[in-house]
Design a protein around this motif. Structure first.
Motif, PDB file in Angstrom:
ATOM      1  N   ILE A 102       0.854  -1.182   0.000  1.00  0.00           N
ATOM      2  CA  ILE A 102       0.000   0.000   0.000  1.00  0.00           C
ATOM      3  C   ILE A 102       0.898   1.243   0.000  1.00  0.00           C
ATOM      4  CG2 ILE A 102      -1.754   1.269   1.303  1.00  0.00           C
ATOM      5  CD1 ILE A 102      -2.439  -1.479   2.606  1.00  0.00           C
ATOM      6  N   ARG A 103       0.511   2.235  -0.774  1.00  0.00           N
ATOM      7  CA  ARG A 103       1.241   3.515  -0.801  1.00  0.00           C
ATOM      8  C   ARG A 103       0.264   4.630  -0.438  1.00  0.00           C
ATOM      9  NH1 ARG A 103       6.202   4.710  -2.714  1.00  0.00           N
ATOM     10  NH2 ARG A 103       6.610   6.877  -3.238  1.00  0.00           N
ATOM     11  N   PRO A 104       0.071   4.862   0.862  1.00  0.00           N
ATOM     12  CA  PRO A 104      -0.862   5.911   1.288  1.00  0.00           C
ATOM     13  C   PRO A 104      -0.242   7.296   1.151  1.00  0.00           C
ATOM     14  CG  PRO A 104       0.118   4.858   3.194  1.00  0.00           C
ATOM     15  CD  PRO A 104       0.628   4.125   1.984  1.00  0.00           C
ATOM     16  N   ASP A 105      -1.091   8.301   1.292  1.00  0.00           N
ATOM     17  CA  ASP A 105      -0.604   9.681   1.266  1.00  0.00           C
ATOM     18  C   ASP A 105       0.324   9.948   2.445  1.00  0.00           C
ATOM     19  OD1 ASP A 105      -2.073  10.400  -1.065  1.00  0.00           O
ATOM     20  OD2 ASP A 105      -3.872  10.610   0.165  1.00  0.00           O
ATOM     21  N   LEU A 106      -0.086   9.492   3.628  1.00  0.00           N
ATOM     22  CA  LEU A 106       0.713   9.681   4.840  1.00  0.00           C
ATOM     23  C   LEU A 106       0.660   8.424   5.694  1.00  0.00           C
ATOM     24  CD1 LEU A 106      -0.755  13.132   5.982  1.00  0.00           C
ATOM     25  CD2 LEU A 106       1.478  12.796   4.913  1.00  0.00           C
ATOM     26  N   ILE A 107       1.727   8.200   6.442  1.00  0.00           N
ATOM     27  CA  ILE A 107       1.718   7.207   7.510  1.00  0.00           C
ATOM     28  C   ILE A 107       2.178   7.937   8.761  1.00  0.00           C
ATOM     29  CG2 ILE A 107       2.604   5.026   8.401  1.00  0.00           C
ATOM     30  CD1 ILE A 107       3.275   4.283   5.457  1.00  0.00           C
ATOM     31  N   LEU A 108       1.295   8.008   9.756  1.00  0.00           N
ATOM     32  CA  LEU A 108       1.618   8.644  11.022  1.00  0.00           C
ATOM     33  C   LEU A 108       1.961   7.560  12.020  1.00  0.00           C
ATOM     34  CD1 LEU A 108      -1.367  11.169  11.316  1.00  0.00           C
ATOM     35  CD2 LEU A 108       0.798  11.472  10.100  1.00  0.00           C
ATOM     36  N   THR A 109       3.030   7.730  12.756  1.00  0.00           N
ATOM     37  CA  THR A 109       3.357   6.815  13.842  1.00  0.00           C
ATOM     38  C   THR A 109       3.003   7.529  15.141  1.00  0.00           C
ATOM     39  OG1 THR A 109       5.137   5.840  12.543  1.00  0.00           O
ATOM     40  CG2 THR A 109       5.151   5.405  14.912  1.00  0.00           C
ATOM     41  N   ILE A 110       2.119   6.887  15.912  1.00  0.00           N
ATOM     42  CA  ILE A 110       1.610   7.457  17.158  1.00  0.00           C
ATOM     43  C   ILE A 110       1.737   6.378  18.224  1.00  0.00           C
ATOM     44  CG2 ILE A 110      -0.408   8.417  18.327  1.00  0.00           C
ATOM     45  CD1 ILE A 110      -1.447   9.117  15.433  1.00  0.00           C
ATOM     46  N   ASP A 164     -12.226   0.400  -3.567  1.00  0.00           N
ATOM     47  CA  ASP A 164     -12.520  -0.824  -2.825  1.00  0.00           C
ATOM     48  C   ASP A 164     -11.309  -1.749  -2.715  1.00  0.00           C
ATOM     49  OD1 ASP A 164     -15.106   0.056  -2.445  1.00  0.00           O
ATOM     50  OD2 ASP A 164     -15.929  -1.105  -4.108  1.00  0.00           O
ATOM     51  N   GLU A 165     -10.503  -1.813  -3.762  1.00  0.00           N
ATOM     52  CA  GLU A 165      -9.316  -2.675  -3.736  1.00  0.00           C
ATOM     53  C   GLU A 165      -8.335  -2.216  -2.666  1.00  0.00           C
ATOM     54  OE1 GLU A 165      -6.400  -5.379  -4.111  1.00  0.00           O
ATOM     55  OE2 GLU A 165      -8.442  -5.544  -4.920  1.00  0.00           O
ATOM     56  N   LYS A 166      -8.120  -0.922  -2.562  1.00  0.00           N
ATOM     57  CA  LYS A 166      -7.199  -0.403  -1.545  1.00  0.00           C
ATOM     58  C   LYS A 166      -7.773  -0.601  -0.144  1.00  0.00           C
ATOM     59  CE  LYS A 166      -3.910   3.321  -0.969  1.00  0.00           C
ATOM     60  NZ  LYS A 166      -3.446   4.599  -1.505  1.00  0.00           N
ATOM     61  N   VAL A 167      -9.073  -0.411   0.006  1.00  0.00           N
ATOM     62  CA  VAL A 167      -9.724  -0.671   1.295  1.00  0.00           C
ATOM     63  C   VAL A 167      -9.501  -2.126   1.697  1.00  0.00           C
ATOM     64  CG1 VAL A 167     -11.948  -0.834   2.481  1.00  0.00           C
ATOM     65  CG2 VAL A 167     -11.443   1.164   1.080  1.00  0.00           C
TER      66      VAL A 167
END
Length: 170
Positions: free
Chosen positions: A23-31, A48-51
């Motif tokens: 997956i290549r999301p816009d952002l990945i936040l580490t919390i 739907d495929e990405k979901v």
């Protein structure tokens, strides 16, 4: 069911357009050591495929809908819109909610839906909203549908999953 009240978190790390699994999301936040995938909807929603890939990964993910936002605001206005305004954010997948739902399903009573004439009932309703000859029951349509303790109405399987017998502090 609400898992917790809205609150702000300290973000430990932000990765822009980085890959996580396939997956290549816009952002990945580490919390707090956990990753939160953030997708920003400007011109197209997450498909739907990405979901499906996000759900298979088991990573929590939100989508921030900026498709109707006016982009000529100041940086501070855009920051406030993205950070503070909840109504622009939707869960794509909430791993904690799925874990909590699974835990509650393990505690739930599976109660058969019984059809009597033109009505569907659930006998021995733990909330004792109705009674017939001293035995509590619930009207499926009037009492169960919309009840805060109904986890799942499996009408095609002929039963419901109810947590009305559990203490409120679970």
């Amino acid at each position: 069911m609400r898992l917790s009240d809205a609150r702000k978190y300290k973000i430990d790390r932000v990765r822009v357009e980085s890959s996580i699994e396939n997956i290549r999301p816009d952002l990945i936040l580490t919390i707090g050591g956990r990753d939160l995938i953030v997708e920003v909807f400007v011109t197209h929603k997450v498909d739907d495929e990405k979901v499906s890939r996000i759900k298979r990964l088991g990573a929590s993910a939100i989508e921030i809908d900026l498709s109707h936002s006016i982009w000529d605001g100041t940086r501070e206005e855009m920051s406030s819109l993205v950070v503070d305004e909840w109504f622009f954010k939707n869960w794509i997948f909430n791993a904690r909610a799925v874990q909590e739902f699974d835990r509650l399903m393990g505690l739930a009573l599976k109660k058969p839906i019984i059809v009597r004439g033109f009505s569907a009932h659930v006998d021995l309703c733990p909330l004792k909203r109705r009674a017939y000859k001293g035995r509590p029951y619930a009207s499926f349509n009037d009492d169960c549908v919309g009840c805060e303790y109904l986890l799942e109405g499996m009408t095609e399987r002929g039963y419901i999953c109810c947590i009305g017998h559990l203490p409120d502090e679970i």
